[in-house]
Design an enzyme around this catalytic site. Structure first.
Site, short mmCIF file in Angstrom:
data_model
loop_
_atom_site.label_atom_id
_atom_site.label_comp_id
_atom_site.label_asym_id
_atom_site.label_seq_id
_atom_site.Cartn_x
_atom_site.Cartn_y
_atom_site.Cartn_z
CG ASP A 256 48.00 107.31 126.05
OD1 ASP A 256 47.49 106.60 125.17
OD2 ASP A 256 48.71 106.87 126.97
CG ASP B 122 44.80 103.09 124.35
OD1 ASP B 122 45.53 102.68 125.25
OD2 ASP B 122 43.60 102.74 124.23
CD GLU C 234 48.19 99.20 124.03
OE1 GLU C 234 48.30 98.69 125.15
OE2 GLU C 234 47.13 99.72 123.64
CG HIS D 271 49.84 102.44 131.59
ND1 HIS D 271 50.50 102.47 130.38
CD2 HIS D 271 48.53 102.34 131.30
CE1 HIS D 271 49.62 102.40 129.41
NE2 HIS D 271 48.41 102.32 129.93
CG ASP D 272 48.38 98.74 130.14
OD1 ASP D 272 47.66 99.31 130.98
OD2 ASP D 272 48.39 99.02 128.93
C1 GLC Z 1 45.56 100.19 126.38
C2 GLC Z 1 46.04 100.95 127.59
C3 GLC Z 1 45.37 100.42 128.81
C4 GLC Z 1 43.88 100.61 128.64
C5 GLC Z 1 43.38 100.00 127.33
C6 GLC Z 1 42.02 100.51 127.01
O1 GLC Z 1 45.90 98.86 126.44
O2 GLC Z 1 47.43 100.89 127.67
O3 GLC Z 1 45.82 101.01 129.98
O4 GLC Z 1 43.22 100.01 129.72
O5 GLC Z 1 44.19 100.34 126.24
O6 GLC Z 1 42.09 101.86 126.65
#
Ligand code: GLC
Ligand code: CA
Length: 550
Positions: A98, A200, A257, A329-330
């Protein structure tokens, strides 16, 4: 279309804190991942995305990094990380990490220096601004609730900017010196032999430099920050430099993402001109809520889901490569989100697997998805770990919902749903650990665990293995490289064709509890069927077919 190695991969996402605990302290760790590599190899996945394992105070479970080049001690050491790389290599698997470079932790040395000394160069590594008449510089709401601005202690009228939590200050991408430090760090990781990164929140790196107030959209008087710090014009300049200075120098893969990224600008992300090799498209992931708020559920229909999948696939196909996924995971568990009738959860898990694993793009499976793990049911807000769960709870109440309603939103949507420890066995704590885990197990793991499903004929796990085999081996070329073609049969059937050279494969999925009829000629052979029956031109509830066409 040029063939690339990453088009053949089947990816699997690991949330280290919840995957497997090797030393029984209740927290998953890197040696724990190594112990389960044979399980993953047997499942058939070829690439692992490891969520952040860098050193961190864990305000957001590792998405708040205090040291990019050290490992969080409870997860292990750099030696463990090297060992994981060797062990995956032995099994012909790859690792992507990540990459969290929109922000870091407020405990990162750079931020600490910036606080200590106003004249330090690190002050320019972050976004500091003065307030206006005793209020923060703008009225933007952070992703996790409250203002994006946090008052600097012991300084008058001075604030720093955070898109996410106040312990995640945003890095100042306008500063070339800061960017250069990030690039060096990225290159050092790539030199270690990782295959690439999941990147991310990368579409947040450019902020609207006008820093102006917006029209409030909530009773808190704030406005969602998305229009001011996500996909802001000019971001492509940062993307180009990032790619040239890092990714392009290595034969690596990267997946962005890309929440809230419209199809009109995806050429910045992917394709010949784009920064990344593929993207996560959230346009159908979040179809069950509005504005990313749990308390704004929608009444989505199957037709809507189908059309959003069609749009995502066809638009991305014009430009580049995608990375289909149902969970991460979100997100809550996909069974709860997408299967409307609980009676069909087990069969429906197989329908969803069929639907998503045959799409065009590199598929990403989230840990536990292959076991059909479902959401939990918690009794109180205190049982939630995730900071966003607490923020969403309070905002729901602020917006006029009752505590019971607010809790129901969390049970449906909280990120904790995906973060419960992986159930390996039916034993106490699911064989994840001998110690009470950091987060309580999910309901019903005694029934849905890996050990049981490895040996049970007809299990969801067995079905995932079969789907992976079809994609990776039996119909590899068509399902990996084939064109995606929407196949409109019936508004309640999600169906499409993959076509490569002379081979055409149709995928038909019924995500409803009713029989659905259709008309399809040219059937050569049924490659897969998730139930025993087959009636021509009819799909039983939750039936999924893969069909070789003449
Ligand atoms: C992304 C991640 C998430 C995190 C956010 C801030 O959306 O997937 O889990 O809380 O970024 O880093
Ligand atoms: Ca541990």
């Amino acid at each position: 279309m040029e063939k690339k190695w990453w088009m053949d991969e089947i990816a699997y996402q690991i949330y280290p804190k919840s995957f497997n605990d090797s030393n029984n302290d209740g927290i998953g760790d890197i040696p724990g991942i190594i112990e389960k590599l044979d399980y993953l190899q047997d499942l058939g996945v070829t690439m692992l995305w490891i969520c952040p394992v860098y050193d961190s105070p864990m305000d957001d479970n590792g998405y708040d990094i205090s040291d990019y080049e050290n490992i969080y001690p409870a997860f292990g050491t750099m030696d463990d990380m090297e060992h994981l790389l060797q062990e995956t290599k032995k099994r012909n698997m790859k690792i992507i990490m990540d990459l969290v470079i929109n922000h870091c932790s407020d405990e990162h040395r750079w931020f600490q220096e910036a606080l200590k000394d106003k004249n330090s160069k690190y002050r320019q590594y972050f976004i500091f601004k003065e307030g206006k008449d005793g209020t923060p510089p703008t009225n933007w709401r952070s992703v996790f609730g409250g203002s994006v601005w946090q008052k600097v202690p012991d300084e008058d009228n001075m604030y720093y900017f955070h898109s996410f939590s106040k312990k995640q200050p945003d890095l100042n991408w306008e500063n070339p010196e800061m960017r250069k430090e990030l690039y060096q760090m990225i290159n050092r990781w790539l030199d270690k032999g990782i295959a690439g990164f999941r990147v991310d929140a990368i579409n947040f790196i450019k902020k609207d430099q006008r820093y102006q107030n917006g029209e409030p959209d909530g009773v808190d008087g704030l406005v969602a920050c998305f229009d001011y710090c996500r996909n802001i014009p000019g971001i492509n300049v940062f993307y180009d430099e990032l790619r040239q200075e890092t990714f392009q120098k290595h034969d690596c893969m990267t997946v962005s993402e890309s929440v809230g990224t419209g199809y009109d600008i995806i050429d910045e992300c992917i394709g010949d001109k784009g920064c990344f090799t593929m993207m996560f498209d959230f346009n159908y992931t979040n179809l069950d809520i509005l504005d990313e708020d749990y308390f704004k559920p929608t009444n989505w229909t199957i037709k809507e889901l189908r059309d959003k999948i069609y749009l995502s696939q066809t638009e991305i196909q014009k430009i580049g490569w995608s990375a289909p996924f149902l969970e991460n995971h979100d997100q809550p568990r996909s069974i709860n989100k997408l299967i409307k009738d609980p009676q069909y959860y087990e069969l429906g898990a197989k329908t969803l697997a069929t639907m998503f694993l045959m799409l065009r793009g590199t598929p990403f499976i989230y840990q536990g998805q292959e076991l059909g793990i479902i959401n939990f049911h918690r009794q109180s807000v205190d049982e939630f770990d995730d900071l966003n769960a607490h923020s969403q709870y309070h905002r729901a109440i602020e917006e006029g919902f009752t505590p019971e309603e607010a809790l129901a939103f969390l049970n449906q949507r909280s990120r904790d749903n995906a973060r419960t420890p992986m159930p390996w066995t039916k034993d106490q704590y699911g064989g994840f650990s001998k110690h009470e885990p950091w987060l309580a197990m999910t309901d019903g793991f005694e029934k849905y665990n890996a050990e049981d499903q490895i040996s049970r004929h007809g299990s969801i796990l067995e079905y995932y293995k079969k789907m992976i085999d079809i994609r990776k081996n039996r119909y590899h070329d068509t399902l990996s490289y084939g064109q995606f073609i929407p196949l409109i049969l019936n508004d309640n059937i999600i169906s499409y064709i993959r076509e490569y050279n002379d081979e055409r494969i149709a995928v038909l999925c019924n995500l409803t509890s009713q029989i659905q009829s259709y008309q399809l000629d040219n059937i050569d052979q049924i490659i897969s069927n998730n139930i025993h029956d087959y009636t021509a031109n009819q799909l039983q509830p939750y039936q999924a077919l893969i069909i070789l066409l003449k």
